[in-house]
Design a protein around this motif. Structure first.
Motif, mmCIF file in Angstrom:
data_model
loop_
_atom_site.group_PDB
_atom_site.id
_atom_site.type_symbol
_atom_site.label_atom_id
_atom_site.label_comp_id
_atom_site.label_asym_id
_atom_site.label_seq_id
_atom_site.Cartn_x
_atom_site.Cartn_y
_atom_site.Cartn_z
ATOM 1 N N VAL A 25 42.330 45.851 32.778
ATOM 2 C CA VAL A 25 42.925 45.975 34.107
ATOM 3 C C VAL A 25 44.383 46.428 34.041
ATOM 4 C CG1 VAL A 25 43.429 44.767 36.263
ATOM 5 C CG2 VAL A 25 41.311 44.284 35.031
ATOM 6 N N ILE A 26 45.132 46.000 33.029
ATOM 7 C CA ILE A 26 46.522 46.450 32.932
ATOM 8 C C ILE A 26 46.580 47.965 32.734
ATOM 9 C CG2 ILE A 26 48.552 46.396 31.415
ATOM 10 C CD1 ILE A 26 48.222 43.405 31.228
ATOM 11 N N LEU A 48 40.194 40.178 30.007
ATOM 12 C CA LEU A 48 39.844 41.426 30.682
ATOM 13 C C LEU A 48 41.085 42.038 31.336
ATOM 14 C CD1 LEU A 48 37.638 43.379 31.432
ATOM 15 C CD2 LEU A 48 37.071 41.953 33.387
ATOM 16 N N MET A 49 41.968 41.190 31.843
ATOM 17 C CA MET A 49 43.211 41.687 32.416
ATOM 18 C C MET A 49 43.999 42.463 31.362
ATOM 19 S SD MET A 49 45.284 41.860 35.045
ATOM 20 C CE MET A 49 44.780 40.569 36.204
ATOM 21 N N VAL A 94 44.953 42.231 42.749
ATOM 22 C CA VAL A 94 43.782 42.383 41.887
ATOM 23 C C VAL A 94 43.746 41.215 40.917
ATOM 24 C CG1 VAL A 94 42.585 43.877 40.247
ATOM 25 C CG2 VAL A 94 43.960 44.897 42.076
ATOM 26 N N ALA A 95 42.577 40.595 40.760
ATOM 27 C CA ALA A 95 42.418 39.449 39.865
ATOM 28 C C ALA A 95 41.378 39.761 38.798
ATOM 29 C CB ALA A 95 42.000 38.212 40.653
ATOM 30 N N ASP A 154 42.391 40.864 46.979
ATOM 31 C CA ASP A 154 41.709 42.027 47.559
ATOM 32 C C ASP A 154 40.539 42.470 46.694
ATOM 33 O OD1 ASP A 154 43.529 42.557 49.833
ATOM 34 O OD2 ASP A 154 44.998 42.900 48.250
ATOM 35 N N LEU A 155 40.762 42.519 45.383
ATOM 36 C CA LEU A 155 39.729 42.994 44.455
ATOM 37 C C LEU A 155 39.676 42.071 43.252
ATOM 38 C CD1 LEU A 155 40.708 46.787 44.409
ATOM 39 C CD2 LEU A 155 38.841 45.769 45.716
ATOM 40 N N GLY A 156 38.475 41.764 42.801
ATOM 41 C CA GLY A 156 38.300 41.013 41.575
ATOM 42 C C GLY A 156 37.518 41.853 40.574
ATOM 43 N N ILE A 157 37.884 41.770 39.304
ATOM 44 C CA ILE A 157 37.156 42.473 38.249
ATOM 45 C C ILE A 157 36.779 41.442 37.209
ATOM 46 C CG2 ILE A 157 37.271 44.238 36.460
ATOM 47 C CD1 ILE A 157 39.195 45.785 38.226
#
Length: 323
Positions: free
Chosen positions: A108-109, A103-104, A97-98, A144-147
């Protein structure tokens, strides 16, 4: 001559390593054997895929065109084999995941922690990279996934909105404007600003917003990362305009976020994946966690901060990149 999976594996290995010797080691074959596989692939395609010299190996135009589909095909095969061997039970597997750095750290964390608790045996890789770098990583099957922000060429990807909301002004807590509940763009243009550097996607969008309103912002300091911008505001260097997720988590009280109005410029956080590659069971598991956490977060947020966004897209006054 039919194209074999071993030929594709050899081609992708050379693409990733940029070197025939290292690529051969990666797929456990002799260098001469790897060269034969690449040459056979080029004969099947009737074109040269690499320009070779004594010092370097570089992709031709045909090679660059072929790299993404070849990588996706191998990734799909790996996913299918893994699912048959038990990935569908969601007890094993791997997902990458990126997201952009801020934002991470701010969203995302938290998703990753919940994911790890629910699926402790699925390996998870997190990559904090700029939003504009995510599509290339997805196209090359490295992510696989980007946010992050909505890609400019979003028609090439499957895009699912997660959160959306108005742009926010961030001010030192002691700033006179911090006493207001909301601010106008003209207010923020009249104070020293801390911004991202001009090549950043969000900065470009911000410049366009000021220009449309006929405003000339007073740029005091520029920084390459949004986290640095926030730290500079907290240190009293000036105010800043942030994507909605800049206010997702409270800081230490040295800065406050206020909604920007007149006009309201909205931004969205989206989840991005490959249109032509089915997600693995591991990726599906993360998608479900991301959806659930986004919905719960939106319900708890105060007025003016990001909200869960459902498809299809609505219409807003103006829209900006998310950073």
């Amino acid at each position: 001559m039919p194209i074999s999976l071993r030929q594709l594996e050899a081609f992708v290995a050379v693409c990733n390593e940029g070197n025939f010797s290292k690529a051969a080691q990666r797929i456990h074959i002799s260098q001469s054997g790897l060269s034969i596989l690449v040459r056979e692939l080029e004969q099947s395609l009737d074109c040269r895929l690499f320009d070779r010299s004594t010092r370097q190996v570089s992709l031709t135009e045909a090679g660059r065109e072929f790299r993404g589909p070849a990588a996706r095909l191998l990734a799909d095969l790996s996913t299918a084999v893994g699912n048959v061997r038990g990935l569908a039970s969601r007890q094993h597997g791997h997902v990458t995941v990126a997201a952009p750095p801020l934002l991470m750290s701010r969203l995302v964390i938290g998703m990753a922690a919940r994911f790890r608790q629910a699926y402790p045996h699925i390996a998870l890789t997190l990559r904090d990279i700029p939003s504009e770098a995510i599509p290339a990583g997805i196209a090359g099957a490295e992510i696989d996934l980007g946010i992050g922000a909505l890609p400019e060429d979003h028609g090439e990807y499957l895009v699912e909105p997660l959160l959306e909301g108005p742009l926010m002004a961030l001010l030192p807590a002691a700033h006179p404007l911090a006493r207001r509940r909301s601010l106008k763009w003209a207010d923020i243009a009249g104070v020293p600003l801390v911004t991202l550097t001009p090549e950043n996607t969000f900065r470009l969008s911000l410049d366009r917003s000021f220009a449309r309103l006929g405003l000339q912002p007073d740029i005091a300091v520029e920084a390459a990362q949004l986290g640095t911008v926030i730290s500079l505001v907290e240190a009293g260097f000036g105010a800043a305009v942030l994507p909605p997720y800049g206010a997702l988590l409270p800081g230490g009280g040295s800065a406050v976020a206020r909604r920007l109005e007149e006009p309201e410029v909205r931004s969205e956080i989206v989840m991005i994946r490959d249109r032509f590659r089915s997600p693995s069971a591991a990726a599906e598991s993360f998608i479900e966690v991301a959806r659930a956490m986004s919905a719960q977060l939106a319900d708890r947020l105060p007025e003016g901060t990001p909200r869960r966004r459902a498809s299809p897209r609505g219409s807003f006054v103006r829209r900006a990149a998310a950073g």
